[in-house]
Scaffold this motif. Structure first.
Motif, PDB file in Angstrom:
ATOM      1  N   TYR A  35       2.443  -3.948   5.835  1.00  0.00           N
ATOM      2  CA  TYR A  35       1.207  -3.336   6.341  1.00  0.00           C
ATOM      3  C   TYR A  35       0.957  -2.091   5.525  1.00  0.00           C
ATOM      4  O   TYR A  35       1.857  -1.325   5.228  1.00  0.00           O
ATOM      5  CB  TYR A  35       1.364  -2.994   7.821  1.00  0.00           C
ATOM      6  N   TRP A  36      -0.294  -1.898   5.146  1.00  0.00           N
ATOM      7  CA  TRP A  36      -0.625  -0.789   4.250  1.00  0.00           C
ATOM      8  C   TRP A  36      -1.647   0.124   4.906  1.00  0.00           C
ATOM      9  O   TRP A  36      -2.625  -0.356   5.483  1.00  0.00           O
ATOM     10  CB  TRP A  36      -1.150  -1.354   2.941  1.00  0.00           C
ATOM     11  N   ARG A  37      -1.467   1.398   4.772  1.00  0.00           N
ATOM     12  CA  ARG A  37      -2.334   2.476   5.258  1.00  0.00           C
ATOM     13  C   ARG A  37      -2.055   2.749   6.666  1.00  0.00           C
ATOM     14  O   ARG A  37      -2.210   2.779   7.620  1.00  0.00           O
ATOM     15  CB  ARG A  37      -3.809   2.187   5.046  1.00  0.00           C
TER      16      ARG A  37
ATOM     17  N   GLY B  22      -3.935  -4.108   4.252  1.00  0.00           N
ATOM     18  CA  GLY B  22      -4.406  -3.086   5.183  1.00  0.00           C
ATOM     19  C   GLY B  22      -4.894  -3.689   6.493  1.00  0.00           C
ATOM     20  O   GLY B  22      -4.760  -4.893   6.753  1.00  0.00           O
ATOM     21  N   LYS B  23      -5.484  -2.840   7.301  1.00  0.00           N
ATOM     22  CA  LYS B  23      -6.035  -3.283   8.581  1.00  0.00           C
ATOM     23  C   LYS B  23      -7.319  -4.068   8.330  1.00  0.00           C
ATOM     24  O   LYS B  23      -8.135  -3.692   7.506  1.00  0.00           O
ATOM     25  CB  LYS B  23      -6.340  -2.069   9.464  1.00  0.00           C
TER      26      LYS B  23
ATOM     27  N   GLU C 249       0.760  -5.486  -0.127  1.00  0.00           N
ATOM     28  CA  GLU C 249       0.476  -4.629   1.014  1.00  0.00           C
ATOM     29  C   GLU C 249      -0.939  -4.936   1.484  1.00  0.00           C
ATOM     30  O   GLU C 249      -1.884  -4.855   0.699  1.00  0.00           O
ATOM     31  CB  GLU C 249       0.607  -3.160   0.632  1.00  0.00           C
TER      32      GLU C 249
ATOM     33  N   ARG D  44      -2.219 -11.289   7.912  1.00  0.00           N
ATOM     34  CA  ARG D  44      -1.676 -10.675   6.698  1.00  0.00           C
ATOM     35  C   ARG D  44      -0.877 -11.693   5.880  1.00  0.00           C
ATOM     36  O   ARG D  44      -0.937 -11.695   4.652  1.00  0.00           O
ATOM     37  CB  ARG D  44      -0.781  -9.486   7.055  1.00  0.00           C
TER      38      ARG D  44
ATOM     39  N   SER E 150      -8.263  -4.383   2.659  1.00  0.00           N
ATOM     40  CA  SER E 150      -7.779  -3.844   1.387  1.00  0.00           C
ATOM     41  C   SER E 150      -6.394  -4.407   1.108  1.00  0.00           C
ATOM     42  O   SER E 150      -5.569  -4.546   2.012  1.00  0.00           O
ATOM     43  CB  SER E 150      -7.697  -2.322   1.451  1.00  0.00           C
TER      44      SER E 150
END
Length: 153
Positions: free
Chosen positions: A151-153, A84-85, A82, A61, A100
Motif C-alpha cells: 500500500y502506498w501513501r 495507492g488508495k 506500490e 491492489r 496511483s
C-alpha cells in the motif's frame, strides 16, 4: 386548621418536586445511556465497514499489481509495486476511479491507472513522467511471483 392545610400543601409540593426531580434524573441517565450505546454501535459498524473496505482494496491492489506486471517491462525487473488508495471522482463515483502506482519504490516510476467499476484496470494510464523507465507491453503469461505488493501513501 388553616396551618395544617398549608403545611400539607407545602409537604405535598415538596414531595412532588422530589418525585419529579428523581424521575427526570432517571430519564436523563437513560437517555445518556442510550446515546452511548448508539455511539458504540456506530463505532462497531464503522470498524466493520473499514475492515471490509480494506479487504476489498487489498484484493483490488493485487489485481492492479498483476495488471502492471503483465503490461509493463523495463531495464530492471519489477520487484515491488506500490498501489495507492483507490480514488472515486465525481458525485457517487460518476467520474470514474483511478489509482496511483509506483514501481520499484522509485518516484520516476509513478503513474495513474484508470479503473472500471470492479476496480480492474481498464487500460487507461496517465501521469507518466519523462523519466519513466518502463514501456507498455502485453505479457499475459506473467504472474506476481517474486513481486511485493504494498500500500502506498
Amino acid at each position: 386548621m388553616l396551618k395544617n392545610k398549608k403545611m400539607r400543601v407545602v409537604v405535598v409540593v415538596i414531595l412532588s418536586l422530589f418525585l419529579i426531580g428523581g424521575a427526570s434524573m432517571a430519564i436523563i441517565k437513560e437517555v445518556e445511556h442510550l446515546r452511548t450505546e448508539k455511539q458504540k454501535r456506530q463505532k462497531v459498524e464503522s470498524i466493520k465497514e473499514s475492515e471490509k473496505e480494506v479487504k476489498d482494496q487489498a484484493e483490488a491492489r493485487q489485481k492492479i499489481a498483476l495488471w502492471v506486471v503483465q503490461h509493463f517491462e523495463g531495464p530492471e525487473p519489477i520487484k515491488t509495486i506500490e498501489v495507492g488508495k483507490i480514488e472515486s471522482y465525481g458525485i457517487l463515483g460518476s467520474g470514474g476511479k483511478a489509482v496511483s502506482v509506483r514501481i520499484n519504490q522509485q518516484d520516476d516510476n509513478v503513474f495513474n491507472v484508470i479503473l472500471d467499476d470492479e476496480n480492474i484496470p481498464s487500460g487507461g494510464v496517465g501521469g507518466i513522467s519523462e523519466k519513466f523507465k518502463y514501456t507498455y507491453v502485453d505479457r499475459m503469461d506473467t504472474s506476481l511471483e517474486n513481486v511485493s505488493v504494498l500500500y502506498w501513501r
